[in-house]
Design an enzyme around this catalytic site. Structure first.
Site, PDB file in Angstrom:
ATOM      1  N   HIS A  46     -27.870 -16.262  25.593  1.00 33.94           N
ATOM      2  CA  HIS A  46     -26.820 -16.002  26.575  1.00 33.94           C
ATOM      3  C   HIS A  46     -26.060 -17.267  26.987  1.00 33.94           C
ATOM      4  O   HIS A  46     -25.127 -17.184  27.783  1.00 33.94           O
ATOM      5  CB  HIS A  46     -27.419 -15.346  27.821  1.00 33.94           C
ATOM      6  N   GLU A  84     -17.498  -4.119  24.878  1.00 35.96           N
ATOM      7  CA  GLU A  84     -16.644  -5.295  25.045  1.00 35.96           C
ATOM      8  C   GLU A  84     -15.403  -5.246  24.152  1.00 35.96           C
ATOM      9  O   GLU A  84     -14.294  -5.547  24.593  1.00 35.96           O
ATOM     10  CB  GLU A  84     -17.449  -6.579  24.752  1.00 35.96           C
ATOM     11  N   HIS A  96       0.842  -1.192   0.000  1.00 32.42           N
ATOM     12  CA  HIS A  96       0.000   0.000   0.000  1.00 32.42           C
ATOM     13  C   HIS A  96       0.883   1.251   0.000  1.00 32.42           C
ATOM     14  O   HIS A  96       1.247   1.764   1.064  1.00 32.42           O
ATOM     15  CB  HIS A  96      -0.903   0.009   1.231  1.00 32.42           C
ATOM     16  N   HIS A 151      -3.967   3.012  -3.427  1.00 31.26           N
ATOM     17  CA  HIS A 151      -4.230   2.525  -2.066  1.00 31.26           C
ATOM     18  C   HIS A 151      -3.560   1.191  -1.781  1.00 31.26           C
ATOM     19  O   HIS A 151      -2.791   1.074  -0.832  1.00 31.26           O
ATOM     20  CB  HIS A 151      -5.743   2.408  -1.827  1.00 31.26           C
TER      21      HIS A 151
END
Length: 659
Positions: free
Chosen positions: A465, A403, A27, A258
């Site tokens: 869960h 998280e 890149h 890029h």
């Protein structure tokens, strides 16, 4: 003769396009576009010393846009780091070159963290800034007084983790954190406007950040923006307006620069445009000397810092923390410090809390936290007061419902050094953390994940869960020790092993429900990963392998089998990676080949066949869970001593080993 600013910056551009061209991969656009910003930073602002890349009070520089790795490789080479050499750079992206496709912290001194997965570098920088402020509060500015600088692209700012990370940083008022946004208006697909129309400066300002802009190709404008960022007490976003691939006359400003080599013709045209007539990988002596002089700026402040350290009253403790060495025996002694107060039957998340009370008291470098589940994860102790914008000396972080941001910040804290971070959430939400957990392992970062509610044992919350596949999928991560302890003894041992492990992360999968104490003796048996916790009385025909809450189920199965004259061992397997690391003699003794092997775990049975072998039995759950009381769930899924022993007896009859 004075070397011009443009010639110094063009040395970065030339090395970047030459290396990518030689590799035919990489890149070049971002290094060429950010060369001017990086030249100002490394020449006049960044505090570093190439002669000692691990100087504790150096500024941390994070290339969050890690695809532009040639930017940092060029800077390290030009400023006088021992590596990369020019040959290393010429071998960019080739096998055994430290100049990997994306920067890797274990390959080169001067690479603070492994980046490339966009957004995570910036989020790790938030953790580094937290560690700096904490250690500054503990040891004062004479030992800890540095900044964290980040180069990030549009991709880093789009990723969801960016929202989590900047929210944490703004809330904590991390004024020593400065993010340099490479605002080149290009992504791989093309113009940013194809996918985004948000007001990024407004978003940062809304989260408590200071925002300033500059012309990313004007050194005076860049310096003025840096000065403004340094002067502000808030974390800063410096919007650097740049042209991607600057200097490549036919491709600059487009996505063509890029992620691909420019091509021979465009490289030649860029040389002409930049006035760079030198051969590939050649940096003229005067330009090299100018860069080396820039790299020597840190020698004097480093020497003065060493003098302050030598006379500082906290020197011994500071050096101990920065070394990061924790003796396993001392960790174990602390973990079992008040063992007489441990209940006979206790959830492993609760016994973890009781162990942590002792560990955090004994090891002040431990910094805890939770993603808004403190009361469920039990990660808060009396020794860990809140770490806030008004008290950086605190040792507990309220991460909020972030998280991923929490996990990445802990990576940054661990890589900064001087602290040992641990943080909690539910095991099922490890999915939110997973990319950062992987980077913990890849970077050899000592991060401890406390994942509670580890099975259907959480009951009525139901299948959303109840983790089924999570433990096994985490066991697949190289260099991650996953512990699923069966009782309070294994919890204490797992914690001691986790904080003593310096070269990688650990994860503790802990129960919501109470677990009976199964261990009756032994010392640090968890260190072996798997061991015989109950031996057969009758002639051994079965080995029961279990983890966590199912070890006590296995003990019940053993009793049922022994009552019928069938000898059964129970093997507790709290950490498969540690067991796999033992020698063959030990593993064959614990899991002999001439008996029926049976695994029992309240999760997927996938993967257990490597221990049970083809003819073995595997008891678990190969579907999603259900919402019901714990006892009903274990009966429904057949994870009871009666149900399991009945199937074992049937299997033994088929094998001709039953009565």
């Amino acid at each position: 003769m004075t070397v011009s600013f443009s010639n110094r910056a063009n040395a970065i551009r030339a090395l970047a396009m030459d290396a990518v061209e030689a590799a035919n991969s990489g890149h070049p656009g971002m290094p060429m576009g950010m060369a001017d910003v990086a030249t100002v930073l490394f020449s006049d602002y960044l505090k570093y010393d190439p002669a000692d890349p691990k100087w504790p009070d150096r500024d941390r520089f994070v290339l969050s846009a890690g695809h532009g790795s040639m930017l940092i490789y060029a800077l390290l080479h030009l400023t006088g780091y021992a590596r990369p050499t020019i040959q290393d750079i010429a071998n960019f992206r080739k096998l055994h070159s430290p100049c990997a496709g994306h920067p890797e912290n274990f390959e080169l001194p001067g690479i603070e963290c492994t980046t490339g997965p966009l957004g995570q570098g910036l989020a790790m920088a938030v953790g580094m800034a937290i560690a700096e402020r904490h250690l500054n509060a503990v040891f004062d500015e004479s030992l800890v007084d540095h900044r964290t600088w980040v180069i990030a692209g549009d991709g880093c700012l789009m990723e969801g983790i960016n929202h989590e990370a900047i929210g944490i940083a703004g809330h904590l008022k991390l004024g020593r954190l400065i993010v340099l946004w490479d605002d080149n208006n290009i992504t791989i697909d093309g113009k940013v406007s194809l996918s985004s129309s948000e007001d990024i400066p407004a978003r940062y300002e809304a989260t408590g950040w200071h925002v300033v802009e500059c012309d990313g190709h004007d050194p005076a404008s860049i310096a003025a923006a840096f000065d403004a960022a340094i002067a502000d007490e808030r974390p800063s976003l410096v919007r650097c307006t740049t042209i991607i691939g600057k200097g490549a006359p036919n491709k600059q400003g487009t996505s063509a620069t890029h992620g691909a080599a420019l091509g021979g013709a465009e490289v030649a045209a860029a040389r002409e445009t930049l006035g760079w007539s030198h051969a590939p990988f050649e940096v003229p002596d005067d330009i090299r000397a100018a860069w080396l002089e820039a790299g020597k700026r840190g020698a004097e402040p480093h020497a003065v810092w060493q003098e302050r350290l030598a006379s500082h009253s906290g020197r011994v403790e500071f050096e101990r923390r920065m070394a990061g060495d924790i003796d396993l025996a001392k960790a174990a002694e602390a973990a079992f410090g008040e063992w007489d107060k441990m209940p006979a039957s206790v959830a492993s998340r609760k016994s973890s809390e009781l162990v942590l009370e002792q560990l955090t008291k004994a090891f002040p470098e431990m910094i805890g936290g939770s993603a808004d589940l403190t009361g469920s994860n039990n990660t808060k102790t009396k020794a860990t007061g809140p770490l806030t914008a008004s008290d950086y000396a605190g040792r507990y972080l309220y991460y909020g419902i972030r998280e991923f941001g929490m996990a990445a910040a802990m990576n940054g804290m661990a890589l900064h050094g001087g602290v040992v971070p641990f943080g909690g959430t539910f095991l099922v939400f490890s999915d939110y953390c997973r990319p950062a957990i992987r980077l913990s392992a890849l970077q050899n970062a000592r991060v401890i994940y406390v994942m509670t509610h580890d099975s259907i044992g959480l009951g009525e919350d139901g299948p959303t869960h109840q983790p089924i596949e999570h433990v096994q999928s985490l066991r697949m991560v190289p260099n991650l020790d996953v512990y699923r302890p069966c009782d309070a003894v294994e919890v204490a041992e797992a914690w001691a092993l986790a904080i003593a492990k310096k070269d990688g992360p650990s994860l503790l999968a802990l129960s919501r429900q109470n677990l009976d104490q199964v261990r009756t003796g032994g010392t640090m048996l968890t260190e072996k990963g798997g061991y015989r916790i109950r031996a057969a009385d009758a002639a051994r025909k079965v080995v029961l392998i279990a983890t966590g809450s199912e070890v006590q189920v296995a003990v019940g199965v053993r009793e049922a089998l022994e009552a019928q004259g069938i000898g059964a061992d129970v093997v507790s397997m709290p950490c498969t990676s540690r067991f796999d690391a033992q020698d063959a003699d030990y593993r064959n003794d614990v899991l002999p080949r001439d008996v029926l092997r049976v695994s029992i775990e309240a999760g997927t049975t996938f993967g257990w066949e490597r221990y049970t072998m083809v003819d073995g039995l595997r008891f678990g759950i190969d579907r999603y869970g259900a919402s019901a009381p714990i006892k009903d769930l274990y009966e429904y899924f057949g994870l009871t001593p009666d149900a399991i022993s009945a199937k074992i007896l049937e299997k033994l009859k088929v094998l001709g080993d039953g009565e």
